[in-house]
Design an enzyme around this catalytic site. Structure first.
Site, PDB file in Angstrom:
ATOM      1  N   MET B  89     -12.967 -12.070   3.093  1.00  0.00           N
ATOM      2  CA  MET B  89     -11.630 -11.844   2.549  1.00  0.00           C
ATOM      3  C   MET B  89     -11.400 -10.349   2.483  1.00  0.00           C
ATOM      4  O   MET B  89     -12.300  -9.594   2.162  1.00  0.00           O
ATOM      5  CB  MET B  89     -11.541 -12.381   1.118  1.00  0.00           C
ATOM      6  CG  MET B  89     -11.751 -13.845   0.990  1.00  0.00           C
ATOM      7  SD  MET B  89     -11.481 -14.322  -0.718  1.00  0.00           S
ATOM      8  CE  MET B  89      -9.711 -14.562  -0.738  1.00  0.00           C
ATOM      9  N   CYS B  90     -10.176  -9.930   2.795  1.00  0.00           N
ATOM     10  CA  CYS B  90      -9.879  -8.506   2.676  1.00  0.00           C
ATOM     11  C   CYS B  90      -8.411  -8.338   2.345  1.00  0.00           C
ATOM     12  O   CYS B  90      -7.584  -8.242   3.223  1.00  0.00           O
ATOM     13  CB  CYS B  90     -10.233  -7.783   3.969  1.00  0.00           C
ATOM     14  SG  CYS B  90     -10.062  -6.017   3.828  1.00  0.00           S
ATOM     15  N   LEU B  91      -8.104  -8.364   1.083  1.00  0.00           N
ATOM     16  CA  LEU B  91      -6.710  -8.147   0.711  1.00  0.00           C
ATOM     17  C   LEU B  91      -6.643  -7.651  -0.726  1.00  0.00           C
ATOM     18  O   LEU B  91      -7.632  -7.707  -1.465  1.00  0.00           O
ATOM     19  CB  LEU B  91      -5.878  -9.424   0.868  1.00  0.00           C
ATOM     20  CG  LEU B  91      -5.990 -10.479  -0.212  1.00  0.00           C
ATOM     21  CD1 LEU B  91      -4.825 -11.436  -0.092  1.00  0.00           C
ATOM     22  CD2 LEU B  91      -7.290 -11.241  -0.090  1.00  0.00           C
TER      23      LEU B  91
END
Ligand code: ZN
Ligand code: ZN
Lengths: 551, 153
Positions: B89-91
């Protein structure tokens, strides 16, 4: 075209006083002038039948002669084509290594075999053949049935020399020349001038040089290629030095802007900087006092300018110095790094120029070895204009790339939709998407989650902005584009009223989100400087060395 | 990893252990405190309800200056989780440039719970799934529920 095929054959007359002085390597002869002797340049219709033993870089050459036949039948037949006074082996000295070029009419396979056998016994460098009575034009290729010898083609392998076919008229012409130029000077036709020049006993013979592809002369195609290559190299060198020059100007320009304080290398994401110890020592270090107290009465402190060289301990015990600590700094009761609360009148704190305070144990190592930016607000700790490292081409490239991306993103965001319209009722339900889920926006949810850690900022003027402050990073294009320090409390107030703030209700949330994505592109799609370099292919790095402006 | 970072992780774990958010279980190994295992129940009001997801939270050496790395060990059909064996995940605050040291793991976990209820379509890591979510919500719900049945029971 097969390699080593003959391009030309040059036949001319040579004159030499002593045949025993001629050898392969020491050609002591005089070439007779064209107007007074036999000369025949053959430049077309030469068919290479065999290129056996043609040495690279040296064209076959030698004195022309007709090999001797052995059978009487062949000798009888030969008389039709070859005059009896042509140069034979007997007209050449024995026991010395001559270079010879044989020539013979190919009138029967059997007799041809006898010619080849004789030639193999002599220092023959090449064999010229012609088919008497054959059609004019290019002689047929070696695969033609007329070249069959009844031995399945082994003659080519057995011979120790290459074989070239010429057209019959040329062959006949050579035979005629051989009959005229195979004796002494006195035997020659049109000999008046020559007799005056040379001794009567000097020998006169025909000489042949066969020009092959591998000859010493450079074919024009190669010359052309070499010229093209030279021009190419010249262009590359020229472009390269031009780009190097350009890049040097850009480096100087970037350095100037950094020194003028127009560009912050790390805040822009160009280069990770660290804070040298001497700068760190200049940052205020004091004992934390409770925010409840009047800052004016706050205890031991000192001005930032006074302690460049004084040891920490002494600094702390200098209570009579003026008070630099702002209420903003004192309003932070917790160290954001270790999450421990500051103990009033006990904890030592380091204040950064942005007024964020931390335990020196927590922040100093980070600034010394990781980054020059405040971990809270990303404001540089270094004085503006501080240019710590040599500006490299890579830094110039990144600075240009990042600035361009930011500008593009800003342009697009601006032209697309300057700001989503604000509805009259700002308390209206948020976007349809949000209300449908019955849940707040992610941003506000995170903000909610942060209520637990609100004590990090207990200053009253901040508490109200808490959720939007968290959103600054993720939801506000302006914040992503230019790292505006959140140091000055008045700025904080604008966050909530900012028309681009998504918490304000508007029907264009999607459009707003798109703009946000574009704006964020500038920062997200640029990998941190250190990581980018290592994953770049080697060829690209090499190319950049030559063409420093190359992206 | 510095002792300061370890101290901070310990502190955060103590806080989490004292007040674990509903629907999660944190498995903490004191020998390897930089890797947390989190068992997350699909929130009731989400399509992932009934699923049990295993997450891994890895703390970088530079923690808390750099964000923790979150990955789904259980496969999940979600626009913000990479559809590969990494499940990364990258947000939001998980982004290195948006992360700030005062942020805590617990807020990261709450963010993930929120994202299970409502994905952040504009910041998706899997554009095709995000598109399906937008254009064909029925199909998305069906796929997501299928995956829950297949992988997260
Ligand atoms: Zn601390
Ligand atoms: Zn700061």
């Amino acid at each position: 075209m097969p390699s080593h095929s003959a391009q030309s054959i040059e036949i001319y007359t040579i004159e030499f006083p002593d045949p025993y002085k001629i050898s392969y390597h020491n050609d002591k002869f005089i070439t007779l002038p064209a107007n007074a002797s036999f000369q025949l340049p053959i430049t077309e219709n030469i068919q290479t039948l065999s290129n056996k033993d043609v040495q690279k870089g040296s064209d076959p050459y030698g004195i022309l002669y007709v090999p001797d036949l052995t059978s009487d039948g062949c000798k009888k037949e030969e008389e039709q084509y070859v005059a009896n006074n042509v140069t034979r082996r007997a007209n050449l000295p024995e026991h010395i290594e001559y270079a010879l070029v044989a020539v013979a009419p190919w009138y029967s396979a059997e007799c041809m075999n006898e010619y080849f056998e004789a030639a193999r016994d002599a220092p023959v460098k090449a064999f010229l053949v012609y088919q008497p009575g054959a059609a004019a034009g290019m002689p047929p290729p070696v695969s033609d049935s007329s070249w069959l010898m009844g031995d399945g083609g082994t003659w080519k392998a057995q011979n120790t020399f290459p074989t070239y076919a010429i057209v019959p008229p040329t062959g006949a012409l050579i035979m005629k020349g051989l009959s005229e130029y195979s004796g002494n000077i006195t035997d020659l036709p049109y000999n008046e001038t020559l007799v005056d020049m040379f001794a009567d006993t000097d020998y006169v013979r025909l000489w042949a040089t066969i020009g092959t592809e591998s000859g010493s002369q450079l074919p024009s195609l190669w010359v052309f290629l070499v010229i093209v290559l030279g021009l190419l190299i010249l262009a590359i060198v020229g472009t390269s030095s031009f780009m190097h020059l350009m890049q040097r100007r850009r480096r100087n320009d970037l350095q100037r802007r950094v020194i003028n304080g127009e560009v912050d290398l790390e805040a822009l994401g160009v280069k990770r900087l660290t804070v040298p110890q001497e700068y760190l020592d200049k940052l205020p270090l004091y004992v934390y006092t409770s925010s409840m107290e009047d800052p004016e009465k706050a205890l031991p402190t000192e001005p930032p300018q006074a302690h460049s060289n004084t040891p920490t301990g002494r600094r702390l015990s200098a209570p009579d110095l003026p008070q630099p600590v702002s209420s903003t700094a004192l309003s932070q009761p917790t160290c954001a790094i270790c999450l421990d609360d500051f103990v009033a009148n006990e904890s030592r704190v380091r204040e950064l120029p942005c007024r964020h305070i931390f335990h020196p144990d927590c922040i100093d190592t980070f600034l010394l070895s990781n980054s020059s930016l405040c971990p809270m607000c990303k404001t540089s700790v270094l004085p503006s204009g501080y240019c710590p490292t040599k500006i490299t081409n890579n830094m110039v490239r990144r600075e240009r790339m990042i600035t361009r991306m930011n500008r593009n993103a800003a342009d697009r965001a601006h032209t697309a939709h300057p700001a989503p319209p604000q509805t009259a009722d700002s308390q209206a339900p948020l976007s349809p998407r949000r209300t449908s889920s019955g849940f707040g926006s992610i941003g506000s949810r995170i903000g909610g989650a942060f209520n637990g850690s609100r004590r990090v900022f207990s200053a009253p003027d901040r508490t109200s902005n808490r959720p939007s402050e968290i959103e600054m990073g993720s939801n506000q294009p302006a914040a992503a584009l230019s790292p505006v320090p959140e140091t000055t409390p008045p700025n904080q107030q604008t966050t909530t009223t900012d028309p681009t703030n998504p918490t304000a209700a508007h029907p264009h949330r999607r459009e707003w989100a798109r703009q946000r994505a574009l704006a964020l592109l500038g920062t997200h799609h640029v990998a941190p400087a250190d990581e980018e370099e290592s994953c770049e292919p080697r060829w690209k790095r090499g190319l950049r060395k030559i063409f420093p402006g190359f992206r | 990893m510095s002792t300061g970072a370890k101290k901070r992780i310990m502190k955060e774990y103590a806080e989490c252990a004292a007040d674990t958010p509903a629907g999660m279980k944190i498995i903490f190994d004191e020998q390897n405190m930089t890797k947390w295992e989190v068992l997350l129940d699909g929130p009731d009001q989400s399509i992932y309800a009934g699923g049990h997801f295993k997450l891994e939270i890895t703390f970088p050496n530079e923690y808390p200056f750099k964000p923790p790395v979150v990955s789904f060990k259980t496969k999940i059909y979600h626009p913000n989780v990479s559809n590969d064996d990494k499940g990364s995940m990258c947000l939001g605050l998980l982004r290195p440039d948006e992360w700030k040291p005062p942020n805590k793991v617990v807020s990261v976990l709450r963010l993930i719970q929120t994202l299970l209820i409502e994905p952040d379509i504009d910041d998706s890591i899997e554009p095709s799934i995000a598109n399906e979510y937008k254009e064909n919500r029925k199909e998305f719900d069906k796929n997501a529920k299928d995956w829950v049945k297949r992988y997260a029971k």
